[in-house]
Design a protein around this motif. Structure first.
Motif, PDB file in Angstrom:
ATOM      1  N   TRP A   1     -10.363   9.045 -10.366  1.00 32.43           N
ATOM      2  CA  TRP A   1     -10.602   7.616 -10.531  1.00 32.43           C
ATOM      3  C   TRP A   1     -12.053   7.426 -10.909  1.00 32.43           C
ATOM      4  O   TRP A   1     -12.931   8.064 -10.329  1.00 32.43           O
ATOM      5  CB  TRP A   1     -10.282   6.873  -9.219  1.00 32.43           C
ATOM      6  CG  TRP A   1     -10.184   5.382  -9.359  1.00 32.43           C
ATOM      7  CD1 TRP A   1     -11.139   4.456  -9.036  1.00 32.43           C
ATOM      8  CD2 TRP A   1      -9.085   4.640  -9.858  1.00 32.43           C
ATOM      9  NE1 TRP A   1     -10.694   3.191  -9.293  1.00 32.43           N
ATOM     10  CE2 TRP A   1      -9.416   3.268  -9.808  1.00 32.43           C
ATOM     11  CE3 TRP A   1      -7.832   5.004 -10.365  1.00 32.43           C
ATOM     12  CZ2 TRP A   1      -8.556   2.268 -10.227  1.00 32.43           C
ATOM     13  CZ3 TRP A   1      -6.961   4.000 -10.777  1.00 32.43           C
ATOM     14  CH2 TRP A   1      -7.330   2.660 -10.704  1.00 32.43           C
TER      15      TRP A   1
ATOM     16  N   HIS B   1      -3.143   3.477  -2.604  1.00 30.43           N
ATOM     17  CA  HIS B   1      -3.944   2.919  -3.691  1.00 30.43           C
ATOM     18  C   HIS B   1      -3.903   3.865  -4.891  1.00 30.43           C
ATOM     19  O   HIS B   1      -3.671   5.079  -4.741  1.00 30.43           O
ATOM     20  CB  HIS B   1      -5.387   2.734  -3.237  1.00 30.43           C
ATOM     21  CG  HIS B   1      -5.569   1.660  -2.206  1.00 30.43           C
ATOM     22  ND1 HIS B   1      -5.308   0.335  -2.456  1.00 30.43           N
ATOM     23  CD2 HIS B   1      -5.995   1.721  -0.915  1.00 30.43           C
ATOM     24  CE1 HIS B   1      -5.567  -0.388  -1.383  1.00 30.43           C
ATOM     25  NE2 HIS B   1      -5.975   0.429  -0.427  1.00 30.43           N
TER      26      HIS B   1
ATOM     27  N   TRP C   1      -6.185   5.246  -6.554  1.00 27.60           N
ATOM     28  CA  TRP C   1      -7.144   6.353  -6.466  1.00 27.60           C
ATOM     29  C   TRP C   1      -6.765   7.392  -5.403  1.00 27.60           C
ATOM     30  O   TRP C   1      -7.360   8.453  -5.348  1.00 27.60           O
ATOM     31  CB  TRP C   1      -8.547   5.822  -6.187  1.00 27.60           C
ATOM     32  CG  TRP C   1      -8.622   4.855  -5.029  1.00 27.60           C
ATOM     33  CD1 TRP C   1      -8.733   5.159  -3.700  1.00 27.60           C
ATOM     34  CD2 TRP C   1      -8.579   3.435  -5.117  1.00 27.60           C
ATOM     35  NE1 TRP C   1      -8.759   4.021  -2.945  1.00 27.60           N
ATOM     36  CE2 TRP C   1      -8.674   2.931  -3.786  1.00 27.60           C
ATOM     37  CE3 TRP C   1      -8.485   2.523  -6.171  1.00 27.60           C
ATOM     38  CZ2 TRP C   1      -8.659   1.574  -3.494  1.00 27.60           C
ATOM     39  CZ3 TRP C   1      -8.478   1.167  -5.874  1.00 27.60           C
ATOM     40  CH2 TRP C   1      -8.559   0.706  -4.548  1.00 27.60           C
TER      41      TRP C   1
ATOM     42  N   SER D   1     -11.949   8.880  -3.513  1.00 29.28           N
ATOM     43  CA  SER D   1     -12.089   9.181  -4.931  1.00 29.28           C
ATOM     44  C   SER D   1     -12.640   8.003  -5.733  1.00 29.28           C
ATOM     45  O   SER D   1     -13.143   8.197  -6.844  1.00 29.28           O
ATOM     46  CB  SER D   1     -10.728   9.598  -5.516  1.00 29.28           C
ATOM     47  OG  SER D   1     -10.235  10.748  -4.870  1.00 29.28           O
ATOM     48  N   HIS D   2     -12.556   6.797  -5.179  1.00 27.64           N
ATOM     49  CA  HIS D   2     -13.016   5.598  -5.890  1.00 27.64           C
ATOM     50  C   HIS D   2     -14.454   5.229  -5.552  1.00 27.64           C
ATOM     51  O   HIS D   2     -15.001   4.290  -6.135  1.00 27.64           O
ATOM     52  CB  HIS D   2     -12.111   4.421  -5.548  1.00 27.64           C
ATOM     53  CG  HIS D   2     -12.147   4.027  -4.105  1.00 27.64           C
ATOM     54  ND1 HIS D   2     -11.877   4.903  -3.090  1.00 27.64           N
ATOM     55  CD2 HIS D   2     -12.441   2.840  -3.502  1.00 27.64           C
ATOM     56  CE1 HIS D   2     -11.984   4.291  -1.925  1.00 27.64           C
ATOM     57  NE2 HIS D   2     -12.334   3.043  -2.147  1.00 27.64           N
TER      58      HIS D   2
ATOM     59  N   ARG E   1     -15.561   2.254  -9.777  1.00 35.09           N
ATOM     60  CA  ARG E   1     -14.803   1.268 -10.560  1.00 35.09           C
ATOM     61  C   ARG E   1     -14.381   0.095  -9.690  1.00 35.09           C
ATOM     62  O   ARG E   1     -13.976   0.272  -8.550  1.00 35.09           O
ATOM     63  CB  ARG E   1     -13.570   1.937 -11.145  1.00 35.09           C
ATOM     64  CG  ARG E   1     -12.636   0.988 -11.891  1.00 35.09           C
ATOM     65  CD  ARG E   1     -11.559   1.773 -12.573  1.00 35.09           C
ATOM     66  NE  ARG E   1     -10.518   0.912 -13.127  1.00 35.09           N
ATOM     67  CZ  ARG E   1      -9.480   1.332 -13.818  1.00 35.09           C
ATOM     68  NH1 ARG E   1      -9.372   2.632 -14.080  1.00 35.09           N
ATOM     69  NH2 ARG E   1      -8.563   0.512 -14.271  1.00 35.09           N
TER      70      ARG E   1
END
Length: 215
Positions: free
Chosen positions: A211, A4, A6, A175-176, A215
């Motif tokens: 990221w 992905h 992120w 991280s997302h 989001r």
């Protein structure tokens, strides 16, 4: 390997630096017709400047015919992996018991063209490069053709130069996720204190901001 946005590395330097200290992986070689792939665990030394990894294997290893038939191979390295319990991952508005567990890990896959090294002097140089990586403090005699103590071992191995032609790298550390979730996971890793929890937490904290959270 699914990556992905992120989970992707910030840049080449991120995965190259990680690979420089994670130097044990699995070499996957396409099998001969009718045979499954060969997967060989091994130590290697990665050289970012030359875009190659070097290693060696015993001459009787059964993968050699398959590798010579198809030199397109994959060197895979996975580490800093941990299990993340579901409650740690629950979004702020969701009951903890509804959280979804996951795995955190770092992974680098190098697609390579394999070059077999059989020349004794080239094998000695390759071995010295590996030892220089793993023993930068020295302490071992160099390998050299016709010189003790390692000359007699050169005939029993074959060297491998793995020319890197493609890279897939992944740092799966949430991280997302919203910052509240990331903080909860980081605290959980610190409190649990498992074998790889500190390394996983370091990745997770370091990669905040790659990221936009939530989001």
């Amino acid at each position: 390997m699914l990556i992905h946005p992120w989970d992707a590395p910030r840049d080449d330097a991120e995965w190259q630096q990680w690979l420089g200290t994670h130097d044990f992986g699995q070499l996957a070689v396409n099998g001969l017709p009718g045979e499954p792939p060969y997967v060989q665990p091994l130590h290697f030394a990665y050289d970012a400047g030359r875009a190659e990894a070097v290693t060696h294997l015993a001459r009787p290893n059964p993968l050699w015919p398959a590798l010579e038939a198809d030199p397109d191979v994959l060197l895979s390295v996975v580490d800093d992996y941990v299990y993340v319990p579901g409650p740690w991952q629950a979004p702020p508005e969701v009951p903890p018991e509804h959280g979804v567990p996951t795995s955190f890990y770092a992974a680098v896959q190098l697609r390579c063209t394999a070059h077999v090294v059989d020349d004794p002097a080239e094998k000695a140089d390759l071995l010295n490069r590996q030892v220089g990586h793993f023993q930068p403090e020295g302490g071992s005699a160099p390998a050299a053709v016709g010189e003790a103590p390692f000359d007699r071992f050169l005939a029993g191995i074959r060297g491998l130069r793995l020319e890197v032609v493609g890279v897939r790298a992944k740092f799966k550390y949430a991280s997302h996720k919203p910052r509240e979730v990331q903080d909860r996971v980081a605290a959980g890793l610190s409190a649990r204190g498992g074998e790889r929890d500190a390394a996983a937490r370091e990745h997770q904290v370091r990669r905040r901001g790659v990221w936009p959270a939530g989001r």
